[in-house]
Write a protein that holds these residues in place. Structure first.
Motif, PDB file in Angstrom:
ATOM      1  N   LEU A 107      51.803  37.711  71.742  1.00 51.94           N
ATOM      2  CA  LEU A 107      50.999  36.971  70.766  1.00 51.94           C
ATOM      3  C   LEU A 107      49.902  37.847  70.170  1.00 51.94           C
ATOM      4  N   SER A 108      49.364  38.780  70.958  1.00 56.46           N
ATOM      5  CA  SER A 108      48.341  39.689  70.413  1.00 56.46           C
ATOM      6  C   SER A 108      48.944  40.578  69.334  1.00 56.46           C
ATOM      7  N   SER A 109      50.197  41.000  69.511  1.00 58.03           N
ATOM      8  CA  SER A 109      50.877  41.777  68.472  1.00 58.03           C
ATOM      9  C   SER A 109      51.061  40.938  67.209  1.00 58.03           C
ATOM     10  N   ILE A 110      51.439  39.676  67.390  1.00 59.43           N
ATOM     11  CA  ILE A 110      51.608  38.775  66.244  1.00 59.43           C
ATOM     12  C   ILE A 110      50.289  38.559  65.522  1.00 59.43           C
ATOM     13  N   SER A 111      49.193  38.422  66.289  1.00 64.60           N
ATOM     14  CA  SER A 111      47.881  38.189  65.664  1.00 64.60           C
ATOM     15  C   SER A 111      47.464  39.365  64.786  1.00 64.60           C
ATOM     16  N   MET A 112      47.763  40.599  65.213  1.00 60.42           N
ATOM     17  CA  MET A 112      47.434  41.765  64.397  1.00 60.42           C
ATOM     18  C   MET A 112      48.299  41.811  63.140  1.00 60.42           C
ATOM     19  N   ALA A 113      49.561  41.383  63.247  1.00 61.48           N
ATOM     20  CA  ALA A 113      50.424  41.307  62.061  1.00 61.48           C
ATOM     21  C   ALA A 113      49.885  40.267  61.081  1.00 61.48           C
ATOM     22  N   VAL A 114      49.437  39.125  61.604  1.00 57.35           N
ATOM     23  CA  VAL A 114      48.834  38.092  60.758  1.00 57.35           C
ATOM     24  C   VAL A 114      47.578  38.628  60.088  1.00 57.35           C
ATOM     25  N   ALA A 115      46.765  39.380  60.846  1.00 61.23           N
ATOM     26  CA  ALA A 115      45.540  39.962  60.283  1.00 61.23           C
ATOM     27  C   ALA A 115      45.869  40.907  59.135  1.00 61.23           C
ATOM     28  N   ALA A 116      46.949  41.687  59.286  1.00 61.27           N
ATOM     29  CA  ALA A 116      47.351  42.605  58.216  1.00 61.27           C
ATOM     30  C   ALA A 116      47.764  41.833  56.966  1.00 61.27           C
ATOM     31  N   ILE A 117      48.499  40.728  57.142  1.00 65.69           N
ATOM     32  CA  ILE A 117      48.938  39.916  55.997  1.00 65.69           C
ATOM     33  C   ILE A 117      47.737  39.282  55.291  1.00 65.69           C
ATOM     34  N   ILE A 118      46.808  38.752  56.061  1.00 66.99           N
ATOM     35  CA  ILE A 118      45.614  38.130  55.474  1.00 66.99           C
ATOM     36  C   ILE A 118      44.792  39.167  54.726  1.00 66.99           C
ATOM     37  N   GLU A 119      44.706  40.389  55.247  1.00 70.14           N
ATOM     38  CA  GLU A 119      43.939  41.435  54.577  1.00 70.14           C
ATOM     39  C   GLU A 119      44.602  41.833  53.258  1.00 70.14           C
ATOM     40  N   VAL A 120      45.928  41.869  53.229  1.00 72.60           N
ATOM     41  CA  VAL A 120      46.629  42.141  51.967  1.00 72.60           C
ATOM     42  C   VAL A 120      46.291  41.063  50.940  1.00 72.60           C
ATOM     43  N   LYS A 121      46.274  39.797  51.374  1.00 71.51           N
ATOM     44  CA  LYS A 121      45.938  38.696  50.461  1.00 71.51           C
ATOM     45  C   LYS A 121      44.493  38.808  49.992  1.00 71.51           C
ATOM     46  N   ARG A 122      43.574  39.127  50.910  1.00 72.05           N
ATOM     47  CA  ARG A 122      42.156  39.240  50.541  1.00 72.05           C
ATOM     48  C   ARG A 122      41.935  40.353  49.524  1.00 72.05           C
ATOM     49  N   LYS A 123      42.554  41.514  49.748  1.00 70.78           N
ATOM     50  CA  LYS A 123      42.408  42.625  48.812  1.00 70.78           C
ATOM     51  C   LYS A 123      43.087  42.315  47.479  1.00 70.78           C
ATOM     52  N   GLY A 124      44.161  41.539  47.536  1.00 73.09           N
ATOM     53  CA  GLY A 124      44.819  41.131  46.295  1.00 73.09           C
ATOM     54  C   GLY A 124      43.912  40.265  45.445  1.00 73.09           C
ATOM     55  N   VAL A 125      43.170  39.367  46.064  1.00 68.47           N
ATOM     56  CA  VAL A 125      42.213  38.528  45.336  1.00 68.47           C
ATOM     57  C   VAL A 125      41.125  39.395  44.710  1.00 68.47           C
ATOM     58  N   ALA A 126      40.632  40.377  45.482  1.00 66.93           N
ATOM     59  CA  ALA A 126      39.598  41.273  44.964  1.00 66.93           C
ATOM     60  C   ALA A 126      40.121  42.086  43.776  1.00 66.93           C
ATOM     61  N   ARG A 127      41.360  42.551  43.863  1.00 68.86           N
ATOM     62  CA  ARG A 127      41.936  43.351  42.779  1.00 68.86           C
ATOM     63  C   ARG A 127      42.190  42.489  41.542  1.00 68.86           C
ATOM     64  N   ASP A 128      42.734  41.282  41.741  1.00 69.08           N
ATOM     65  CA  ASP A 128      43.060  40.416  40.602  1.00 69.08           C
ATOM     66  C   ASP A 128      41.816  39.962  39.853  1.00 69.08           C
ATOM     67  N   ASN A 129      40.685  39.881  40.564  1.00 70.19           N
ATOM     68  CA  ASN A 129      39.440  39.428  39.948  1.00 70.19           C
ATOM     69  C   ASN A 129      38.511  40.580  39.602  1.00 70.19           C
ATOM     70  N   ASN A 130      39.056  41.814  39.681  1.00 70.99           N
ATOM     71  CA  ASN A 130      38.275  43.009  39.343  1.00 70.99           C
ATOM     72  C   ASN A 130      36.969  43.061  40.141  1.00 70.99           C
ATOM     73  N   MET A 131      37.071  42.828  41.463  1.00 67.43           N
ATOM     74  CA  MET A 131      35.878  42.757  42.314  1.00 67.43           C
ATOM     75  C   MET A 131      35.967  43.744  43.480  1.00 67.43           C
ATOM     76  N   LEU A 132      36.707  44.831  43.308  1.00 70.64           N
ATOM     77  CA  LEU A 132      36.842  45.813  44.387  1.00 70.64           C
ATOM     78  C   LEU A 132      35.512  46.456  44.746  1.00 70.64           C
ATOM     79  N   ASN A 133      34.598  46.545  43.768  1.00 64.33           N
ATOM     80  CA  ASN A 133      33.297  47.179  44.017  1.00 64.33           C
ATOM     81  C   ASN A 133      32.163  46.162  44.060  1.00 64.33           C
ATOM     82  N   ALA A 134      32.496  44.876  44.152  1.00 64.14           N
ATOM     83  CA  ALA A 134      31.473  43.831  44.136  1.00 64.14           C
ATOM     84  C   ALA A 134      30.669  43.843  45.438  1.00 64.14           C
ATOM     85  N   LEU A 135      29.373  43.548  45.328  1.00 66.70           N
ATOM     86  CA  LEU A 135      28.528  43.431  46.523  1.00 66.70           C
ATOM     87  C   LEU A 135      28.754  42.060  47.146  1.00 66.70           C
ATOM     88  N   PRO A 136      29.123  42.000  48.426  1.00 65.31           N
ATOM     89  CA  PRO A 136      29.450  40.705  49.045  1.00 65.31           C
ATOM     90  C   PRO A 136      28.315  39.697  48.994  1.00 65.31           C
TER      91      PRO A 136
END
Length: 628
Positions: free
Chosen positions: A466-495
């Motif tokens: 399950l720990s291996s699965i959780s890291m795979a899930v984390a990788a998928i969520i990070e891809v989605k998060r970065k995709g949102v940042a890229r689509d909204n032109n916010m790669l350099n935005a201050l959080p």
């Protein structure tokens, strides 16, 4: 008629014979009744445990599930008092004590490392000298003293540096701690670490002492106790991460340290109040770790001696004599035969009748050798648990950074701090742990016949995959998060100024999966190490978990540096994890790497667990000898 004489009269001594036979029958019946009473009394006695006055512990009077609730309460109080400090100490050291951020982070890391490592020292003392009950009480007092000193320092102005604006005045000179002030801080901090280590080392093993592993009913209760231990950890952690953190941030550190002090004092009092009801493990004068070392030394010294064909020729003291002094006995097993050389009795080891004890550095008992084999068998399982802690460290660092870039609003006027996201899986576990213990375990028990539902090694294996699965899930969520940042032109935005238009609850999925993994592996490891360890090393063995966690944290720091060094020439940012802009680095690839490493670790674990042989007559593994 054969007994009659010539005149048809019975012999005059016949009544005497009948009386003698009747007397013998009464004696035999009396002996049988006495033996039955002794057997019944023996069933009520808990072997190897005493009460608070040193008398034999009785099942109907001492120990059991109700008494173990006091241990669970103390364990929950300890986590309530300390978890918020581990999360928030960096803020205290930088904001109040004016340390640099890097120095503050190192102080917290050193504090956590010392905390985990000291648990081994305290466990050895508990097993061989002061006993587990006294170890808990003394550790509680020491931890209370450490927190009291930190509370005093936060209250007394002369023990802290002058207030300084760290953020608004660029060239402000902020006075740092020095001399007596710094000494006061470190004394309180490491008294806290020592006391917390003692409670971690002794509370789980003392709680497990309240159950008899040889009794099938109590073996099931012991499994419930370890599940309850994790539940207490979750409940205490939930309160600590919400209430305590809020108090520290909004009411000041005087109240924050004060509440933690009260929690530890209350937990120690609750635990100590059960003294008349506890089954107490009497500390052994012999050092279990020293006995393990003696086996290796003796095996090396006897390396040229041939192994006997029949193991019965190996050295062991007489069992009747052993029972008299109440020491452990282990039957011989055909594993790690090279250690059997420690029990080969040569001619030079022959002792005269008036000198019965051989040199322990040259000749060891079979039981002593078998205990060394048990510890050696545990090491591969221990090593396989380190990778999981490495994954946990990422959830406590990089996942928090992920959350800081996302939309934290959960209500119209309330934003959840990223550090509080673990509350979501913790709240789920508070519900799931009783469900697993009361519903899943009895259901599995019907099919496996094992009191714990599944074996300890099977439970650990579920957590590792399950720990291996959780890291795979984390990788998928990070891809989605970065995709949102890229689509909204916010790669350099201050959080702080521009959070990404994606809810922070997305990262709760990786916490959710890892939380379940933690429940399986954490409880499974504690139960496995306690159940399998030699009698003289119960507390020490349960600390293998804390050592694995410490090594996992240290390995995490090394892993990040290695990854950055290996990828600095193939990425624009100078490394997968280089720089402070998490939108520009490659955290998703790092998570994927950890998932692959965890998967490889799981297959290695399958190999070593299949080869592991449980201790003989182990009640919790009647379904088989291995994980399968």
């Amino acid at each position: 008629m054969l007994l009659a004489d010539a005149d048809g009269k019975l012999p005059s001594n016949l009544p005497v014979l009948e009386s003698a036979n009747s007397h013998e029958n009464r004696v035999v019946d009396g002996n049988v009744e006495r033996m039955q009473r002794e057997e019944r009394a023996d069933e009520l006695v808990v072997h190897g445990k005493v009460d608070w006055k040193g008398r034999k512990a009785l099942k109907h009077k001492h120990g059991g599930m109700k008494v173990s609730l006091l241990v669970l309460a103390a364990f929950g109080m300890e986590n309530l008092a300390t978890l918020s400090l581990a999360v928030n100490f960096v803020s205290y050291f930088t904001g109040i004590m004016h340390y640099e951020l890097a120095d503050a982070a190192n102080m917290v890391t050193n504090y956590m490392g010392v905390n985990y490592m000291l648990s081994i020292v305290v466990a050895v003392l508990a097993d061989t000298w002061i006993g587990r009950y006294k170890s808990v009480v003394i550790s509680g007092i020491v931890e209370s003293l450490g927190l009291a000193l930190l509370t005093i320092q936060a209250r007394v102005g002369s023990l802290t540096p002058p207030i300084c604006d760290l953020y608004n005045v660029r060239d402000a000179h902020c006075e740092k701690l020095s001399g007596k002030q710094e000494a006061f801080l470190f004394i309180g901090l490491y008294l806290l670490a020592f006391g917390s280590a003692g409670l971690k080392a002794s509370l789980p093993s003392h709680g497990a002492d309240q159950f008899d592993e040889r009794d099938p009913k109590e073996a099931m209760q012991m499994s419930s106790f370890f599940n309850g231990l994790f539940l207490a950890l979750c409940v205490g952690g939930a309160v600590s991460l919400t209430f305590n953190v809020y108090i520290q941030d909004n009411n000041g550190w005087i109240w924050g340290f004060g509440i933690s002090t009260v929690a530890i004092v209350l937990g120690t009092i609750i635990f100590a109040s059960g003294l008349p009801l506890y089954r107490i493990h009497a500390a052994h004068s012999t050092n279990g770790i020293l006995e393990i070392i003696q086996v290796y030394v003796a095996a090396i010294r006897n390396r040229n001696l041939p192994l006997p064909a029949n193991p019965i020729q190996l050295y062991e003291i007489q069992q009747d004599k052993e029972a008299a002094v109440e020491i452990e006995y282990q039957p011989h097993r055909d594993i790690f035969r090279f250690l059997d050389k420690a029990a080969i009795k040569s001619r030079s080891d022959e002792q005269p009748e008036n000198q019965e004890t051989p040199n322990p550095w040259k000749l060891c008992r079979v039981t002593q050798v078998e205990n060394a084999k048990i510890i050696l068998s545990m090491l591969p399982i221990f090593c396989c648990s380190i990778i999981m802690t490495l994954c946990l460290a990422q959830l406590q660092t990089f996942s928090i950074q992920q959350g800081s870039t996302m939309n934290t609003r959960i209500a119209k006027h309330f934003n959840i701090p990223p550090a509080s996201i673990p509350i979501i899986p913790v709240a789920f576990l508070i519900v799931f742990v009783p469900f697993y213990d009361r519903i899943c375990v009895p259901f599995l028990r019907k099919f496996t016949g094992i009191p714990t539902g599944i074996t300890h090694l099977q439970r650990i294996g579920v957590g590792l995959i399950l720990s291996s699965i959780s890291m795979a899930v984390a990788a998928i969520i990070e891809v989605k998060r970065k995709g949102v940042a890229r689509d909204n032109n916010m790669l350099n935005a201050l959080p702080v100024l521009q959070p990404l238009p994606i809810s922070i609850f997305w990262i709760s999925f990786q916490y959710f999966v890892f939380g379940i993994a933690d429940m399986f592996t954490y409880v499974g490891l504690l139960e496995f190490f306690y159940s399998e360890a030699p009698k003289s090393l119960k507390s020490t063995a349960t600390c293998f978990l804390w050592c694995a966690m410490a090594l996992g944290y240290f390995l995490s720091s090394i892993m990040v540096k290695i990854v950055n060094s290996a990828t600095k020439n193939i990425t624009a940012s100078g490394g997968w994890l280089q720089g402070n802009n998490i939108n520009r680095n490659h955290l998703n690839l790092f998570y994927l790497l950890l998932s692959i490493l965890s998967l490889i670790n799981f297959f290695v674990y399958l190999f070593v667990s299949k080869r592991y042989k449980y201790r003989p007559q182990h009640p919790a593994v009647t379904g088989g000898n291995s994980e399968e």
